[in-house]
Motif scaffolding. Sequence first.
Motif, PDB file in Angstrom:
ATOM      1  N   TYR A  93      -9.341  -4.436   7.569  1.00 34.48           N
ATOM      2  CA  TYR A  93     -10.698  -4.095   7.970  1.00 34.48           C
ATOM      3  C   TYR A  93     -11.489  -3.435   6.838  1.00 34.48           C
ATOM      4  CZ  TYR A  93     -14.481  -2.868  11.124  1.00 34.48           C
ATOM      5  OH  TYR A  93     -15.704  -2.777  11.726  1.00 34.48           O
ATOM      6  N   LYS A 150      -5.923  -1.421   8.642  1.00 31.91           N
ATOM      7  CA  LYS A 150      -7.039  -0.769   7.955  1.00 31.91           C
ATOM      8  C   LYS A 150      -7.328  -1.483   6.637  1.00 31.91           C
ATOM      9  CE  LYS A 150      -7.148   3.735  10.111  1.00 31.91           C
ATOM     10  NZ  LYS A 150      -6.783   5.148  10.081  1.00 31.91           N
ATOM     11  N   LYS A 195       0.856  -1.185   0.000  1.00 31.81           N
ATOM     12  CA  LYS A 195       0.000   0.000   0.000  1.00 31.81           C
ATOM     13  C   LYS A 195       0.893   1.236   0.000  1.00 31.81           C
ATOM     14  CE  LYS A 195      -3.698   2.545   0.449  1.00 31.81           C
ATOM     15  NZ  LYS A 195      -4.732   2.572  -0.623  1.00 31.81           N
ATOM     16  N   ASP A 206     -13.820  -4.559   0.325  1.00 36.01           N
ATOM     17  CA  ASP A 206     -13.958  -3.218  -0.242  1.00 36.01           C
ATOM     18  C   ASP A 206     -14.465  -2.209   0.766  1.00 36.01           C
ATOM     19  OD1 ASP A 206     -13.049  -3.893  -2.742  1.00 36.01           O
ATOM     20  OD2 ASP A 206     -15.021  -4.621  -3.373  1.00 36.01           O
ATOM     21  N   SER A 207     -15.064  -2.702   1.837  1.00 38.35           N
ATOM     22  CA  SER A 207     -15.592  -1.788   2.846  1.00 38.35           C
ATOM     23  C   SER A 207     -15.591  -2.510   4.184  1.00 38.35           C
ATOM     24  CB  SER A 207     -17.026  -1.376   2.494  1.00 38.35           C
ATOM     25  OG  SER A 207     -17.874  -2.470   2.726  1.00 38.35           O
ATOM     26  N   PRO A 208     -15.703  -1.764   5.280  1.00 38.10           N
ATOM     27  CA  PRO A 208     -15.768  -2.407   6.590  1.00 38.10           C
ATOM     28  C   PRO A 208     -16.907  -3.430   6.667  1.00 38.10           C
ATOM     29  CG  PRO A 208     -15.395  -0.079   6.863  1.00 38.10           C
ATOM     30  CD  PRO A 208     -15.646  -0.297   5.407  1.00 38.10           C
ATOM     31  N   GLN A 209     -17.985  -3.175   5.930  1.00 35.94           N
ATOM     32  CA  GLN A 209     -19.093  -4.128   5.959  1.00 35.94           C
ATOM     33  C   GLN A 209     -18.620  -5.506   5.487  1.00 35.94           C
ATOM     34  OE1 GLN A 209     -22.419  -3.389   7.093  1.00 35.94           O
ATOM     35  NE2 GLN A 209     -22.317  -5.618   7.147  1.00 35.94           N
ATOM     36  N   LEU A 261     -10.967  -0.653   5.264  1.00 27.51           N
ATOM     37  CA  LEU A 261     -10.999   0.809   5.201  1.00 27.51           C
ATOM     38  C   LEU A 261     -10.088   1.327   4.100  1.00 27.51           C
ATOM     39  CD1 LEU A 261     -11.044   1.727   8.980  1.00 27.51           C
ATOM     40  CD2 LEU A 261     -12.674   2.536   7.292  1.00 27.51           C
ATOM     41  N   TYR A 262      -8.962   0.672   3.900  1.00 31.88           N
ATOM     42  CA  TYR A 262      -8.085   0.986   2.782  1.00 31.88           C
ATOM     43  C   TYR A 262      -8.106  -0.220   1.848  1.00 31.88           C
ATOM     44  CZ  TYR A 262      -5.802   4.600   5.693  1.00 31.88           C
ATOM     45  OH  TYR A 262      -5.526   5.689   6.474  1.00 31.88           O
ATOM     46  N   SER A 263      -7.917   0.045   0.543  1.00 32.46           N
ATOM     47  CA  SER A 263      -7.757  -1.105  -0.337  1.00 32.46           C
ATOM     48  C   SER A 263      -6.282  -1.207  -0.716  1.00 32.46           C
ATOM     49  CB  SER A 263      -8.651  -0.955  -1.566  1.00 32.46           C
ATOM     50  OG  SER A 263      -8.463   0.308  -2.132  1.00 32.46           O
TER      51      SER A 263
END
Lengths: 329, 550
Positions: free
Chosen positions: B53, B50, B14, B73-76, B55-57
């Motif tokens: 989790y 993150k 990242k 792709d998302s916290p969900q 939050l970042y890709s």
Amino acid sequence: MSFAAGLLNATVQAATVLLLAGLGELISERAGVLNLGVEGMMLVGALGGFVVTAVTGNYWLGFGVGIACGMALAAVHAFLCISLKSNQVISGVMLTLLGTGLTTFFGSGWVQESITGFPQMTFPIVGRYLVHLPLVGEAFFRSTATDYLALLAVPVVWFFLYRSNLGLEIIAVGEDPEMADTMGVPVFKFRYLAVIIGGGFAGAAGAHLSLAFSQLWVPGMTVGRGWIAVALVVFAQWRPSRMLVGAYLFGLLDALQLRSQSLSLALDPNAPLAGVLNPLVNTLMNPQIMSTYPYLTTIAVLSYAVIRTESVRLAVPSALLQSYNREMD
Amino acid sequence: MTREPFLRMENIVKAFPGVVANDHIDLTVERGEIHGLLGENGAGKSTLMKILYGLYSQDDGEISLSGTRLRLDSPQDAIDAGIGMVHQHFMLIPRLTVAENVVLGEREPATPFRPDADAGGWLPDAVRSNSLVQSLAGRFSLGLDVPERRIQELADRYGFDIDVSAKVWELGVGQQQRVEILKALYRDVDLLILDEPTAVLTPTEADLLFDSLERLTDEGVSIIFITHKLEEVEAVVDRVTVLRDGENVGTVSTSDVSRADLAEMMVGREVLFTVDRERVAPGEPVLRARNVSATDDRGIEALSNVDLTVRRGEVVGIAGVSGNGQKELAEVIAGLRTVSAGELTVDGRDLTNASPRTFIDNGVSFVPEDRNRYGSAGDLSVMHNAAMKDFREDRFGSGVTLDYGELRAHAEALVEAFDVRGVHDVTDATAGDLSGGNLQKLILAREISRDPDLLVANQPTRGVDVGAIESIREAILDQRTEGTGVVLLSEDLDEIIDLSDRILVVYEGEVVYETTPEDADRERIGLEMTGGGDATATAGAQVRGLGGSS
């Protein structure tokens, strides 16, 4: 009709405008987006509703189109503030100016038109009896359908915000978008939703103004009521129940302002202190001075709230005016 | 290793503009283990988590859980996969209740609409199980009774003492953290990420947390524990992965390595836990405070009749339990707080109640306690922050205009000399972008580069990682060698004893005890710090515990 009954009647009419616009602003701000474009959205709603009613003769259709016009302008605000992360204050002021300009330009041909708008009706079922109540009967139980709708909207908005999952999620987005995001709440979607619903309420307020209140189209006919709605949200401390109180208080001030000339409060020139009191009362009852009272009241309420409570209990949404960007923290 | 690990992160990359935060990092976590993630501030720990989790890709690399590849792709997505995270800064809404914070996003419908039949719903099953009814009820209603019972059960099971209907702002920091953990447990996590969970806790609260973590691992939950505190790694962690500058330095079992080994892995060189202090003969007095009294922000007397003399080439350590007037003392000496009585001279000049600017011009430098609020302007660039006290000097301009070339060169020189990391371009990076340790180094660099006569440092190493602590302490001692008088205020007694030439203890706004490091008796100091009170044994713990919790 006595002066008091007439005043009450006008209060209800004026309060409806403020209540509808204020509830919409409240929903939008609860999601963290300040919408200073209310005035523009109201004007767009007022003209859109008026034109459709004049052409089709159907005031319910006109009312619906008024709401849709408000939503459309709010969608612009949402796009600018949420997706493009522009400054909410600048965007809102720009939309008020845009709404004013567009409606003045396109509405010039409709100034002379007349329509049949929302008729006065007695409140369904119980209104038949309650309308005979002294003083308040006529004002509250013989009104337009939009007045009743605005009153009904208060508990509906309250339930939506405090007793539904969507409401909880909107509040979370307005308090802390990053937190909401980590809980799987789609922040952007909910902010869009709240701003557009808020715009719909502003459009409804405008349509009520042109279709029920005055049954006329006049450019700039909101005369600053959109700004009062913004102040009303602060006055109500972002709570729908207090907004009901505030809307009627500000509505009363609005109604008084229109009637202040006919109201003679002058003392006998020979009475003691008349030389001081008469000019003072004249100044205080001057319509231009009176138009500042809603704002003065709001400042007083806000100061009181700040002095009395800890900041955590002040109801201003913590993330108001903050745009959200996941990878920029 | 024969069996497939529970979590496998492979080759994670990242990059942010100018910085590679994660450079091909591998991480594996076994089921039911507490896995430490150790590294200095800015080493890439939080970024990696993150990514995990959602939050970042990540720019590159793969994540798999129980052998299944995950796309987050998302916290969900992470929540759905059974991953929970307790963030360093609490993700709680103070105005909402514990239960509301926990169920947020779970779409718990009002009780009659609950799909589980035993929940007490009176609606017929056919209506209740209808997907349209479910979807509407999930959006337009909210039932907290059943969730509150479940949260209470969870809290009881893990020994959390929490009132689920209390508003979060009414809770203490330790309790708020338990709410964070409850949020994850409520979603049935298999993997719990804790980002520096003890940073805000007192030692007692930290022990409670460690107990709960062990109960969780007993039930098969895996835990990733991010920290930069070595003693915590030794206390609770089974295996630890060390990151440095965005790269994986290695994964080791904590039983196989010593604290010094871990520190070396983390910093990349040997870390000295003791400071070498050469003797310097103190010179002329630079600061004299006589009978100084001052009030705190609420107008209550916080300093009474304090006498303090600091000579050139001397470090005077001020020890005390938080809230005994240290903050006010530091501000008085730095010229930021007016005194209600007494007088203050710097280099023989009377500066009593002079403006902060006069203090600055007379060679007083100040490292404030709160580096974000008072030590720097977070939204301004590193360059602006570096020159914040000296921009009026002739070399930076004519008095009307500023020479930006010179300002930039000045900032770059400071960044270089003090090894401030994470600054790609001094005009582009803001002070708010820097991690705690690096920001503190920048502030110290600014204050020291002015070649001050007097340096006042309040809690200079609080919340800073091992490597930065070492260089900050060295910088302070170097300054003393050069003849600056130093006032060091710290709640860390070891720091006071290691760095000071004289030690003063403050209690309730008065200097109650004076000693030297050679004669220092820790128990005696601890006793004096607590007003000579009862429990000698607890004094030391209180000193460390009260750090940031008040």
